[in-house]
Motif scaffolding. Structure first.
Motif, PDB file in Angstrom:
ATOM      1  N   ILE A 372      -8.680  53.244   4.468  1.00 18.95           N
ATOM      2  CA  ILE A 372      -7.725  53.042   3.380  1.00 18.95           C
ATOM      3  C   ILE A 372      -7.453  54.346   2.637  1.00 18.95           C
ATOM      4  CG2 ILE A 372      -9.332  52.396   1.545  1.00 18.95           C
ATOM      5  CD1 ILE A 372      -6.121  50.504   2.292  1.00 18.95           C
ATOM      6  N   THR A 375      -4.864  56.083   4.594  1.00 23.24           N
ATOM      7  CA  THR A 375      -3.585  55.394   4.411  1.00 23.24           C
ATOM      8  C   THR A 375      -2.894  55.879   3.142  1.00 23.24           C
ATOM      9  OG1 THR A 375      -4.396  53.413   5.559  1.00 23.24           O
ATOM     10  CG2 THR A 375      -2.475  53.131   4.111  1.00 23.24           C
ATOM     11  N   THR A 376      -3.658  56.093   2.076  1.00 25.76           N
ATOM     12  CA  THR A 376      -3.059  56.569   0.825  1.00 25.76           C
ATOM     13  C   THR A 376      -2.489  57.985   0.980  1.00 25.76           C
ATOM     14  OG1 THR A 376      -5.158  57.450  -0.036  1.00 25.76           O
ATOM     15  CG2 THR A 376      -4.630  55.156  -0.548  1.00 25.76           C
TER      16      THR A 376
END
Length: 402
Positions: A372, A375-376
């Motif tokens: 994650i 992903t950011t």
């Protein structure tokens, strides 16, 4: 215009945001004690916070329309009551499912009526257009000061008392928002002098105009990324640092640094938005986020690097708010700003919902936050590109004929 000459309404709005957003940004440090109390995984608390942010966004266009019609004062007063009730009922919850109604629903409604959309909509009506981004930047910085002031206090209450007491103290703080709202009376649906064409525009016409403007949808996409970023970090950074073996005080201090540096960052980006093209300033901000998050993931996580990350990401944390709201104001005018920006903020909260929820979901599935985080980084870079083609020229409307 000097910031010291801003009307009283601006300062009351600042006080409202300090409390409302300061409390909201502290919820991340409640994840572990509440999850332990109810013996649930992190995904459960993440889902409750995600629901809060989604409903925060769902309610936003409606409270924005209410503020455009009846003024900000009544909306903020109602929101403060819902906020206080949600916090208190969460503190006495007997079953974890209560949190979906209290921490999710009631607090989500309270936030929607006491945060940026309503306050900035009121500010837009009393501050000249050429100083809007500066005023928005100063007002946005208030939420960051709240983060700096409230989070250490919340950590103290958690350490010396318990999470229930902390939420009850927060519920009492909402009483101050009720007091501030008494000084935030504005004339409903007024139109600035010299903008006669806007005076004749209906809400339906304003919505149709915005929905047919490509730049409006690009603004939505950019703010979606912002929401994903800030809620993932605010909700999961404390747990991420704990997984790395850092003490709880390190997480509280990192989030406090986010708040204190965002005070300067929000005002800085707001001033830059008054001096330069807001869309290019937004591109620069998201490029900075890309670099900051990537470096945090790549370098070893220590107390020192956590603090540096907090300060660096804080500088570009909510600088998007004065720029995004300023773009909406610049393109479409102030008449229906609370409604149009409310819709944009709904998209922001969809991103917040996914950021908070996916963070917990991915951690419970993989046992790691690494996917994650990367992903950011990708989303930050895409957001930087999204703002370049926005047509930010003010719409010129023809005066209505008799």
């Amino acid at each position: 215009m000097s910031i010291f000459r801003f009307p009283l309404l601006v300062w009351m709005g600042i006080g409202t945001l300090i409390i409302s957003l300061g409390i909201r940004q502290s919820f991340g440090i409640f994840m572990m004690p509440i999850s332990t109390h109810f013996d649930t995984g992190r995904e459960f608390f993440s889902l409750a916070i995600a629901l809060q942010n989604l409903l925060f966004g769902v309610f936003q266009p409606f409270v924005g329309m209410a503020a455009d019609r009846w003024g900000a004062q009544r909306v903020i007063w109602t929101g403060a009551l819902a906020y206080a009730l949600g916090l208190y009922l969460t503190s006495i919850a007997l079953e974890p499912n209560w949190l979906f109604l209290t921490l999710g629903g009631l607090v989500g409604l309270g936030l929607s009526a006491t945060s940026y959309v309503i306050v900035l909509g009121a500010v837009a009506r009393v501050v000249p257009a050429e100083h809007t981004a500066k005023a928005f930047g100063l007002t946005t910085a208030a939420g960051s000061f709240g983060m700096f002031a409230v989070i250490p206090g919340a950590q103290y209450l958690l350490s010396d008392f318990n999470w229930q007491t902390a939420l009850q103290v927060f519920a009492m703080l909402c009483g101050l928002i009720l007091a501030f709202s008494c000084f935030m009376k504005t004339k409903p649906a007024t139109t600035p002098a010299g903008q006669a064409p806007e005076q004749e525009q209906t809400l339906r016409e304003a919505l149709s105009e915005a929905f047919h403007h490509r730049g409006y949808w690009l603004i939505h996409l950019g703010f979606f990324v912002c929401g994903f970023h800030v809620m993932f970090i605010a909700t999961h950074l404390p747990s991420y640092l704990a997984d790395k073996g850092l003490p709880a005080t390190a997480a509280a201090m990192a989030l406090a640094y986010v708040g204190i540096f965002n005070i300067f960052g929000s005002y800085f980006w707001g001033v830059m938005g008054d001096k330069f093209s807001k869309r290019y300033v937004m591109t620069a901000l998201y490029l900075m986020r890309t670099v900051v998050i990537a470096c945090f993931v790549l370098f070893p996580v220590t107390v020192e690097t956590a603090g540096i990350f907090g300060g660096a990401i804080g500088f570009c944390w909510l600088g998007t708010v004065p720029l995004t709201s300023g773009l909406v104001r610049q393109i479409f005018g102030a008449r229906y700003m609370s409604t149009l920006y409310g819709l944009v903020f709904f998209t922001h909260q969809v991103g917040s919902f996914l950021g908070a929820w996916f963070g917990g979901r991915i951690y419970d599935y993989y046992g790691s936050y690494e996917p994650i985080w990367w992903t950011t980084v990708v989303l930050a870079f895409l957001a930087a590109l999204i703002h370049i083609p926005i047509d930010d020229k003010p719409i010129v409307r023809q005066p209505a004929t008799a």
